[in-house]
Write a protein that holds these residues in place. Structure first.
Motif, short mmCIF file in Angstrom:
data_model
loop_
_atom_site.label_atom_id
_atom_site.label_comp_id
_atom_site.label_asym_id
_atom_site.label_seq_id
_atom_site.Cartn_x
_atom_site.Cartn_y
_atom_site.Cartn_z
N LEU A 121 2.78 -3.26 3.48
CA LEU A 121 3.28 -2.26 4.43
C LEU A 121 2.16 -1.57 5.20
O LEU A 121 2.40 -0.56 5.87
CB LEU A 121 4.10 -1.20 3.68
N ASP A 123 0.67 -2.29 7.89
CA ASP A 123 0.88 -2.25 9.34
C ASP A 123 2.02 -1.32 9.74
O ASP A 123 2.26 -1.10 10.93
CB ASP A 123 1.16 -3.66 9.87
N ARG A 124 2.71 -0.73 8.72
CA ARG A 124 3.82 0.17 9.03
C ARG A 124 3.53 1.62 8.64
O ARG A 124 4.43 2.46 8.67
CB ARG A 124 5.10 -0.29 8.29
N SER A 127 4.67 3.99 11.19
CA SER A 127 6.05 3.83 11.64
C SER A 127 6.92 4.94 11.07
O SER A 127 6.64 5.46 9.99
CB SER A 127 6.61 2.48 11.18
N LEU A 132 12.19 1.45 9.44
CA LEU A 132 11.97 0.47 8.39
C LEU A 132 13.29 -0.12 7.91
O LEU A 132 14.34 0.51 7.98
CB LEU A 132 11.26 1.11 7.19
N ASN A 136 12.20 -1.92 2.73
CA ASN A 136 10.90 -1.28 2.93
C ASN A 136 10.96 0.23 2.66
O ASN A 136 10.00 0.81 2.15
CB ASN A 136 10.38 -1.55 4.34
#
Length: 310
Positions: A121, A123-124, A127, A132, A136
């Motif tokens: 995760l 790269d998130r 976010s 999501l 996630n």
């Protein structure tokens, strides 16, 4: 030495008794499984342990003292109904929950990023939670549960909804926490997870604890006169044999209980005589699934469907 003792917890909602005098003991340094079907009373029991629901009677003892606010500070709790702030970003969510438990600084941020990387995760992290997937979001909530390095982990259906890869990561982390000396309690209706991971279990059915103890000891107790069989052929003839007490089909294996241990050899002889191809014949062996069916009662096929389909 017991880390936690649950003593006769009872909770009623109107005329419904959701949990009735539930009692069990969680040893230090163990993984404890609270096992039961959906609606059996697992979540209500856990919510009473966390003081989310006040019990009508009973108490929870933490290392000899009745639990108070200090217990909540020491525990990492993953609720069945996941709850995160949808507009917050992933990393700030994790740091926020850690700060609520008194943990701040670079070390916490570093650990949060390590867990995010482990769950794929990274790269998130910037976010928003609402962007999501459900799976996630569940991973983020699990990280929030363990990030403050709690002494106790209480996880309500932690494997629900996770794919096999993330399930394995979760299992690895739980086992790591056990090696660190943490006390872990999780509820589940998935027998295979409980059997592979738990040192001790309690089975709850219709709001009552019907079986509790060391999983090894319970399996020894229930395995007497039991055979776990994998085979090819038709074993329908067994149901007409007077020494056969029960035959239960669990899919990949069949559990056969004879009336006395001495009859196990007679069973094997009978299978060979009927040209059954025996792939596995484990005498005095029993799965947690079989113990659950035997103690919780009900229709085996229905229970099998419940525990596999959630």
């Amino acid at each position: 030495m017991y880390a936690l003792e649950v003593k006769e917890l009872t909770k009623k909602f109107g005329n419904l008794t959701a949990v009735n005098k539930a009692s069990f003991k969680v040893p230090e340094g163990s993984i404890f499984g609270l096992i039961g079907r959906n609606g059996a009373g697992k979540t209500t029991t856990i919510r009473m342990m966390m003081n989310i629901y006040m019990p009508d009677s009973g108490e929870v003892i933490l290392r000899g003292a009745v639990v108070g606010q200090d217990f909540k500070d020491k525990v990492g709790y993953l609720p069945e109904e996941r709850g995160l702030y949808k507009k917050m970003k992933v990393l700030e969510t994790l740091l926020f929950f850690a700060e609520l438990k008194g943990k701040t600084g670079r070390d916490v941020q570093k650990k949060a990023k390590e867990y995010l990387e482990r769950f794929n995760l990274s790269d998130r992290m910037n976010s928003k939670i609402e962007d999501l997937s459900k799976g996630n979001q569940q991973k983020v909530q699990f990280i929030a549960t363990i990030l403050h390095d709690p002494e106790f982990l209480i996880l309500d259906e932690p494997f629900s909804g996770l794919d096999p890869i993330n399930t394995n990561i979760l299992k690895e982390i739980i086992l790591e926490k056990k090696k660190e000396g943490k006390v872990i309690l999780f509820s589940t209706h998935l027998m295979d997870f409980a059997e592979k991971m738990c040192d001790h279990i309690a089975i709850i059915n219709n709001g009552e604890i019907i079986l509790e103890g060391s999983l090894t000891d319970l399996k020894k107790k229930f395995a007497k006169s039991n055979v776990s069989l994998s085979y090819e052929g038709d074993i329908g003839f067994l149901k007409d044999q007077p020494f056969i007490k029960k035959v239960e089909d669990f899919g990949n294996t069949t559990g056969i209980r004879v009336k006395s241990p001495e009859q196990i050899q007679e069973l094997l002889k009978l299978l060979v005589q009927h040209n059954i191809t025996v792939k596995k014949f484990d005498a005095n062996d029993i799965s947690l699934h079989e113990i659950f069916v035997e103690t919780a009662g009900g229709d085996a096929e229905l229970i099998n469907e419940e525990v596999h389909n959630g």
